[in-house]
Each structure stands twice: as structure tokens, then as C-alpha cells.
Design a protein around this motif. Structure first.
Motif, PDB file in Angstrom:
ATOM      1  N   ILE A 171       2.489  -6.301  -5.013  1.00  0.00           N
ATOM      2  CA  ILE A 171       2.142  -6.048  -3.787  1.00  0.00           C
ATOM      3  C   ILE A 171       3.052  -5.134  -3.282  1.00  0.00           C
ATOM      4  N   LEU A 172       4.203  -5.009  -2.976  1.00  0.00           N
ATOM      5  CA  LEU A 172       4.939  -4.385  -2.373  1.00  0.00           C
ATOM      6  C   LEU A 172       4.977  -3.123  -3.046  1.00  0.00           C
ATOM      7  N   VAL A 173       5.143  -2.853  -4.621  1.00  0.00           N
ATOM      8  CA  VAL A 173       4.818  -1.126  -5.409  1.00  0.00           C
ATOM      9  C   VAL A 173       2.720  -0.952  -5.218  1.00  0.00           C
ATOM     10  N   THR A 174       2.582  -2.049  -4.889  1.00  0.00           N
ATOM     11  CA  THR A 174       0.990  -1.436  -4.925  1.00  0.00           C
ATOM     12  C   THR A 174       0.420  -1.190  -3.192  1.00  0.00           C
ATOM     13  N   GLN A 175       1.472  -1.925  -2.765  1.00  0.00           N
ATOM     14  CA  GLN A 175       1.025  -1.053  -0.911  1.00  0.00           C
ATOM     15  C   GLN A 175       1.919   0.769  -0.789  1.00  0.00           C
ATOM     16  N   ASP A 176       3.399   0.659  -1.975  1.00  0.00           N
ATOM     17  CA  ASP A 176       3.881   1.968  -2.004  1.00  0.00           C
ATOM     18  C   ASP A 176       3.518   2.672  -2.227  1.00  0.00           C
ATOM     19  N   ILE A 177       2.657   2.743  -3.557  1.00  0.00           N
ATOM     20  CA  ILE A 177       1.499   3.930  -4.586  1.00  0.00           C
ATOM     21  C   ILE A 177       0.381   3.869  -3.493  1.00  0.00           C
ATOM     22  N   GLU A 178      -0.147   3.318  -2.639  1.00  0.00           N
ATOM     23  CA  GLU A 178      -1.050   3.296  -1.801  1.00  0.00           C
ATOM     24  C   GLU A 178      -0.940   4.472  -0.840  1.00  0.00           C
ATOM     25  N   ARG A 179       0.235   3.602  -0.232  1.00  0.00           N
ATOM     26  CA  ARG A 179       0.960   4.955   1.017  1.00  0.00           C
ATOM     27  C   ARG A 179       1.243   5.846   0.289  1.00  0.00           C
ATOM     28  N   LYS A 180       1.678   6.386  -0.643  1.00  0.00           N
ATOM     29  CA  LYS A 180       1.457   7.856  -0.930  1.00  0.00           C
ATOM     30  C   LYS A 180       0.518   8.172  -1.687  1.00  0.00           C
ATOM     31  N   SER A 207       5.125   8.259  -9.123  1.00  0.00           N
ATOM     32  CA  SER A 207       4.943   7.269  -8.850  1.00  0.00           C
ATOM     33  C   SER A 207       3.963   6.731 -10.055  1.00  0.00           C
ATOM     34  N   LYS A 208       2.699   7.693 -10.061  1.00  0.00           N
ATOM     35  CA  LYS A 208       2.098   7.047 -10.602  1.00  0.00           C
ATOM     36  C   LYS A 208       2.016   6.480 -12.313  1.00  0.00           C
ATOM     37  N   ASP A 209       3.420   7.270 -12.628  1.00  0.00           N
ATOM     38  CA  ASP A 209       3.418   7.462 -14.722  1.00  0.00           C
ATOM     39  C   ASP A 209       4.230   6.633 -14.189  1.00  0.00           C
ATOM     40  N   LYS A 210       5.192   5.794 -13.145  1.00  0.00           N
ATOM     41  CA  LYS A 210       5.769   4.869 -13.718  1.00  0.00           C
ATOM     42  C   LYS A 210       5.157   3.084 -13.352  1.00  0.00           C
ATOM     43  N   LEU A 211       3.828   3.443 -13.206  1.00  0.00           N
ATOM     44  CA  LEU A 211       2.488   2.015 -13.076  1.00  0.00           C
ATOM     45  C   LEU A 211       1.947   2.464 -14.399  1.00  0.00           C
ATOM     46  N   LEU A 212       1.929   3.089 -15.153  1.00  0.00           N
ATOM     47  CA  LEU A 212       0.702   3.148 -15.922  1.00  0.00           C
ATOM     48  C   LEU A 212       0.901   1.640 -17.182  1.00  0.00           C
ATOM     49  N   ASN A 213       1.836   1.287 -17.603  1.00  0.00           N
ATOM     50  CA  ASN A 213       1.618  -0.423 -18.020  1.00  0.00           C
ATOM     51  C   ASN A 213       1.670  -1.063 -16.948  1.00  0.00           C
ATOM     52  N   LYS A 214       1.878  -1.669 -16.188  1.00  0.00           N
ATOM     53  CA  LYS A 214       1.842  -2.475 -14.947  1.00  0.00           C
ATOM     54  C   LYS A 214      -0.282  -2.163 -14.516  1.00  0.00           C
ATOM     55  N   ALA A 215      -0.722  -0.914 -14.781  1.00  0.00           N
ATOM     56  CA  ALA A 215      -1.888  -1.224 -14.061  1.00  0.00           C
ATOM     57  C   ALA A 215      -3.398  -1.416 -15.072  1.00  0.00           C
ATOM     58  N   LYS A 242      -7.418   7.403  -9.017  1.00  0.00           N
ATOM     59  CA  LYS A 242      -7.419   8.277  -7.658  1.00  0.00           C
ATOM     60  C   LYS A 242      -6.438   8.607  -7.594  1.00  0.00           C
ATOM     61  N   SER A 243      -5.580   8.842  -8.393  1.00  0.00           N
ATOM     62  CA  SER A 243      -4.344   9.765  -8.312  1.00  0.00           C
ATOM     63  C   SER A 243      -4.817  10.658  -9.140  1.00  0.00           C
ATOM     64  N   ASP A 244      -4.351  10.546 -10.544  1.00  0.00           N
ATOM     65  CA  ASP A 244      -5.129  11.352 -11.570  1.00  0.00           C
ATOM     66  C   ASP A 244      -6.800  12.014 -10.610  1.00  0.00           C
ATOM     67  N   SER A 245      -7.513  11.346 -10.272  1.00  0.00           N
ATOM     68  CA  SER A 245      -8.899  12.598  -9.551  1.00  0.00           C
ATOM     69  C   SER A 245      -8.263  13.493  -8.801  1.00  0.00           C
ATOM     70  N   LEU A 246      -6.935  13.367  -7.407  1.00  0.00           N
ATOM     71  CA  LEU A 246      -6.296  13.792  -6.122  1.00  0.00           C
ATOM     72  C   LEU A 246      -5.563  15.302  -7.328  1.00  0.00           C
ATOM     73  N   THR A 247      -4.882  14.913  -8.283  1.00  0.00           N
ATOM     74  CA  THR A 247      -4.141  15.973  -8.564  1.00  0.00           C
ATOM     75  C   THR A 247      -4.727  16.315  -9.839  1.00  0.00           C
ATOM     76  N   GLN A 248      -6.103  15.693 -10.256  1.00  0.00           N
ATOM     77  CA  GLN A 248      -6.483  17.056 -11.791  1.00  0.00           C
ATOM     78  C   GLN A 248      -7.071  18.202 -10.548  1.00  0.00           C
ATOM     79  N   LYS A 249      -8.098  18.086  -8.806  1.00  0.00           N
ATOM     80  CA  LYS A 249      -8.608  18.929  -8.087  1.00  0.00           C
ATOM     81  C   LYS A 249      -7.945  19.430  -7.547  1.00  0.00           C
ATOM     82  N   LYS A 250      -6.351  19.560  -7.824  1.00  0.00           N
ATOM     83  CA  LYS A 250      -5.487  20.498  -7.264  1.00  0.00           C
ATOM     84  C   LYS A 250      -5.304  21.402  -8.049  1.00  0.00           C
TER      85      LYS A 250
END
Length: 209
Positions: free
Chosen positions: A152-161, A180-188, A200-208
Motif C-alpha cells: 500500500i505504501l509503495v503504491t501511494q508513493d508511485i501514485e504520488r510521483k 521508481s517505476k523500474d523498481k516496481l516492474l516485478n511487483k506490478a 501511466k508512467s510509461d505513457s507519460l515518459t514516452q510523451k515527453k
């Protein structure tokens, strides 16, 4: 949980009193039945009175069975929701089942962990953490309470970032999000909310880019 706690888990005070008084009344009638039989007196009158404790014991027993069934239903619905989180009917059913068990004041650690998982999957992190706090220390490891709290805490952290990067897509914010996203690939892979955050993180970074 000891035997008594398991027996009365989720029952209201009046249901517990009914169960206790009904059991005592039943024992008294059994004693009187033995006494009447020993004195060779008729048992017809006593047999009629047995209906009272049967009803008194039966009512909370039925309530307890319903609580067990509600716990099983929650587990099944949670499994269904994890496979298809977009189904509004499943989401509605999950919310209703969690509320029903919360209103009953259930204390069984296995049921509590499922309630916490359901609240987490529904996005109710505060309720999930409060439910986890109700699990006794001795049962936390066996049901995975600390692991869920960490998730839960990890999810809150990535969603906040992710939110910060969406509001201010600077290079620094996007890089922090990517790390942060790369560290969560296994859990995700096995977690809907983390999977959505990673996507969503991948989509955002690709747009940039």
C-alpha cells in the motif's frame, strides 16, 4: 483467536447473550430431564420447553453461518475483481461485502486481510490500513498483513510521483518517476493498481520523449 472468539466473531452483543443464555437453559433442561427420568415422572412438559433454547441458540448460529458465507463470498469476489477490475457490478458487490463485514465487526485475521485487500484494490487506502491495524500481532505474518501494508505504501508513493509528474512534467520529476517505476516492474505484474501506475508512467515518459 481462541475458541470463544472464533465462535462469537461478528456476532452482536444481543446475539452473544442469546447464545449463552440459550446454552445455559438447554443444560438446565437436560439436568431436569435426567432428574425427572430418575424419579420416573412424565417428561412431556419438559420436552416442550426445549423449543425455547433451540431458538435462542439457533438464531446466533444462523448469523454466524451467514458471516462465514460473507467471508467466503468476499474472497471469491475479490478474486473476480482482480481478474476484471473494470466490471462495475463486481466493484459494487465488493464494496457491499466489505461494508457488511465491517458492520459486523469481524475480527478473524483471514477475513480482515481480505477486507484490507479489497479496500486497497478499491483505492480506499486509509480504510485498508485501519483494517490491517486490527489484525493481532501474532497473526500478522501468517496472513501477510505487513506485506500488504508495504505494498500500500509503495503504491501511494508511485501514485504520488505520477501525479507530480503529470502536473509538472519536468525532466527531474520524470526521471524520479522512471526510476521508481523500474523498481516496481516485478511487483506490478500481479497487482492491478501498480500495473496501472506503471502503464501511466510509461505513457507519460514516452510523451515527453
Amino acid at each position: 483467536m481462541n475458541f470463544w472468539e472464533q465462535l462469537t466473531d461478528g456476532l452482536h452483543m444481543h446475539e452473544v447473550l442469546l447464545f449463552v443464555l440459550g446454552s445455559l437453559f438447554f443444560l438446565v433442561l437436560l439436568f431436569l430431564m435426567v432428574l425427572y427420568a430418575w424419579r420416573k415422572e412424565k417428561l412431556n412438559v419438559l420436552l416442550l420447553f426445549f423449543m425455547i433454547p433451540i431458538v435462542m441458540i439457533g438464531w446466533p448460529s444462523i448469523a454466524r453461518i451467514q458471516i462465514n458465507e460473507a467471508g467466503i463470498a468476499l474472497e471469491n469476489t475479490l478474486r473476480t475483481y482482480e481478474s476484471d477490475p473494470q466490471d462495475p457490478e463486481t466493484r459494487k458487490a465488493l464494496q457491499a461485502q466489505v461494508k457488511e463485514l465491517e458492520d459486523k465487526g469481524v475480527k478473524n485475521p483471514k477475513t480482515l486481510i481480505n477486507m484490507a485487500k479489497a479496500n486497497y484494490m478499491l483505492g480506499n487506502d486509509r480504510d485498508a490500513l485501519q483494517t490491517l491495524d486490527k489484525i493481532p500481532e501474532g497473526a500478522r505474518e501468517s496472513v501477510g498483513a505487513d506485506d500488504l501494508k508495504s505494498t500500500i505504501l509503495v503504491t501511494q508513493d508511485i501514485e504520488r510521483k505520477l501525479q507530480q509528474a503529470e502536473q509538472a512534467p519536468t525532466d527531474d520529476n520524470l526521471e524520479i518517476l522512471r526510476i521508481s517505476k523500474d523498481k516496481l516492474l516485478n511487483k506490478a505484474a500481479n497487482n492491478i493498481r501498480l500495473h496501472q501506475a506503471v502503464r501511466k508512467s510509461d505513457s507519460l515518459t514516452q510523451k515527453k520523449q
